[in-house]
Design an enzyme around this catalytic site. Structure first.
Site, mmCIF file in Angstrom:
data_model
loop_
_atom_site.group_PDB
_atom_site.id
_atom_site.type_symbol
_atom_site.label_atom_id
_atom_site.label_comp_id
_atom_site.label_asym_id
_atom_site.label_seq_id
_atom_site.Cartn_x
_atom_site.Cartn_y
_atom_site.Cartn_z
ATOM 1 N N ARG A 32 92.498 71.283 47.625
ATOM 2 C CA ARG A 32 91.317 70.584 47.106
ATOM 3 C C ARG A 32 90.016 71.002 47.789
ATOM 4 N NH1 ARG A 32 93.365 66.864 43.721
ATOM 5 N NH2 ARG A 32 95.496 66.160 44.094
ATOM 6 N N HIS A 61 101.310 78.492 44.702
ATOM 7 C CA HIS A 61 100.410 78.124 43.603
ATOM 8 C C HIS A 61 98.985 78.156 44.119
ATOM 9 C CE1 HIS A 61 98.646 76.101 40.166
ATOM 10 N NE2 HIS A 61 99.819 76.049 39.565
ATOM 11 N N TYR A 64 93.265 74.192 43.526
ATOM 12 C CA TYR A 64 92.723 73.605 42.305
ATOM 13 C C TYR A 64 91.310 74.070 41.952
ATOM 14 C CZ TYR A 64 96.546 70.207 42.743
ATOM 15 O OH TYR A 64 97.771 69.611 42.841
ATOM 16 N N HIS A 101 96.317 79.482 37.446
ATOM 17 C CA HIS A 101 95.753 79.085 36.162
ATOM 18 C C HIS A 101 94.658 80.079 35.806
ATOM 19 C CE1 HIS A 101 96.979 74.656 37.117
ATOM 20 N NE2 HIS A 101 97.981 75.351 36.630
ATOM 21 N N GLU A 137 99.673 81.670 34.365
ATOM 22 C CA GLU A 137 100.318 80.490 33.769
ATOM 23 C C GLU A 137 99.649 80.118 32.449
ATOM 24 O OE1 GLU A 137 101.313 75.800 34.779
ATOM 25 O OE2 GLU A 137 100.527 77.118 36.355
ATOM 26 N N ASP A 171 104.974 77.424 31.449
ATOM 27 C CA ASP A 171 105.054 75.978 31.637
ATOM 28 C C ASP A 171 105.458 75.324 30.316
ATOM 29 O OD1 ASP A 171 104.131 73.131 31.685
ATOM 30 O OD2 ASP A 171 103.427 73.679 33.682
ATOM 31 N N HIS A 174 102.907 72.706 28.996
ATOM 32 C CA HIS A 174 101.699 73.351 28.471
ATOM 33 C C HIS A 174 101.961 74.022 27.127
ATOM 34 C CE1 HIS A 174 100.063 73.804 32.869
ATOM 35 N NE2 HIS A 174 100.235 72.550 32.504
ATOM 36 N N HIS A 208 107.846 76.732 34.854
ATOM 37 C CA HIS A 208 107.483 75.374 35.247
ATOM 38 C C HIS A 208 108.151 74.447 34.243
ATOM 39 C CE1 HIS A 208 103.607 76.258 37.772
ATOM 40 N NE2 HIS A 208 104.727 76.526 38.408
ATOM 41 N N ASP A 221 97.503 67.895 28.953
ATOM 42 C CA ASP A 221 98.203 68.412 30.134
ATOM 43 C C ASP A 221 98.611 67.231 31.022
ATOM 44 O OD1 ASP A 221 99.230 69.785 32.265
ATOM 45 O OD2 ASP A 221 97.358 70.764 32.841
ATOM 46 N N HIS A 223 102.150 65.763 32.671
ATOM 47 C CA HIS A 223 103.573 66.003 32.880
ATOM 48 C C HIS A 223 104.350 64.691 32.903
ATOM 49 C CE1 HIS A 223 102.702 70.094 35.048
ATOM 50 N NE2 HIS A 223 102.098 69.977 33.875
ATOM 51 N N GLU A 253 107.362 70.155 38.187
ATOM 52 C CA GLU A 253 106.125 69.557 38.695
ATOM 53 C C GLU A 253 105.988 68.168 38.076
ATOM 54 O OE1 GLU A 253 103.212 73.392 38.965
ATOM 55 O OE2 GLU A 253 103.712 72.678 36.961
#
Length: 274
Positions: A32, A61, A64, A101, A137, A171, A174, A208, A221, A223, A253
């Site tokens: 973050r 990964h 963000y 991403h 992804e 994913d 997604h 994913h 989006d 999950h 996830e």
């Protein structure tokens, strides 16, 4: 599953082993923020030793904040720098895959967003000699997102200068949210055929595995626990028995709440795959 690095990077391996994982995903730093602590040789040695001892497959990964499609120069430059640094960190830790991403074009058009992603990836790969493969992804089709269609991903791949260093992280949430049917044999076959035509099944490296709170084509989006969302148990049973998915590393996830935790989702996946 995705595991925490709280306390020390190598503790992620311990947590994954304790939870019964074969594969795990993590961040190598605070996801973050832009800043991060450099890795030492000792960090890399201990992490690689634990992975070798446990036999677990690690996947990294991206944080963000980076947006590889951003039209804002400052954000774009920092995003490219972060991607380069993350590839180098993966190289130090011996992590074979880095998932990223593709970002959002923020309203100035898909073509411009795709062009910026292509340039960002090319710059990062030119600046890092890590052996880590970068995995693009697919996205859920939310507003201004880049990479929600297989055609868009294929167009990005066509512009890359080192395509052999690129793979795909698929994913399920997604893809379903973007309008690709996964619940039926016919739908799954059609989705994989489209993917093979536009991208190539040989590029699939990591899945994913997530259920979704949004219906087919919702662009949402969000999950959900395996089998509790719109894909459902029957859908995941078909996915897990499909030879394309069955051969690949799977990372959940999924949420952690009063209904189920990470171990519960791992158990459910193994139950449906049996």
């Amino acid at each position: 599953m995705h595991v925490s690095i709280a306390g020390s990077l190598d503790l992620a391996v311990d947590r994954a082993k304790d939870a019964g994982c074969d594969v795990f995903q993590q961040f190598t730093r605070n996801p973050r923020g832009w800043g991060y602590k450099p890795l030492s040789d000792d960090d890399g040695a201990l992490y690689k030793k634990k992975c070798a001892t446990t036999g677990l497959l690690p996947v990294d990964h991206m944080p963000y904040l980076p947006n590889l499609a951003s039209p804002k120069p400052e954000i774009y430059e920092k995003s490219v720098q972060t991607l380069t640094a993350e590839l180098d960190r993966c190289g130090c830790l011996g992590i074979p895959y880095l998932v990223t991403h593709l970002g959002h074009h923020l309203g100035d058009g898909m073509a411009g967003g795709r062009a910026r992603v292509i340039k960002a990836v090319n710059l990062a790969l030119e600046s890092s000699d890590a052996k880590t493969m970068l995995l693009l992804e697919n996205t859920a089709g939310e507003k201004n997102s880049v990479g929600s269609s297989f055609e868009h991903i294929g167009a990005i791949l066509a512009g890359l200068s080192q395509p052999e260093r690129i793979g795909i992280c698929f994913d399920t949430c997604h893809a379903f949210a973007a309008g690709y049917e996964l619940r039926t044999e016919e739908g799954l076959a059609a989705t994989l055929a489209q993917f093979d035509e536009q991208v190539g099944l040989s590029r699939l490296k990591v899945i994913h595995l997530n259920d979704t709170k949004g219906d087919l084509g919702s662009g949402l989006d969000r999950h959900e626990h395996i089998g509790m969302g719109f894909i459902g148990e029957d859908g995941f049973r078909r996915i897990l028995h499909n030879p394309v998915f069955a051969r690949l590393p799977l990372v959940c996830e999924t949420p952690v709440d009063e209904r189920r935790d990470d171990r519960g989702n791992i158990r459910k996946v193994r139950e449906l795959a049996a």
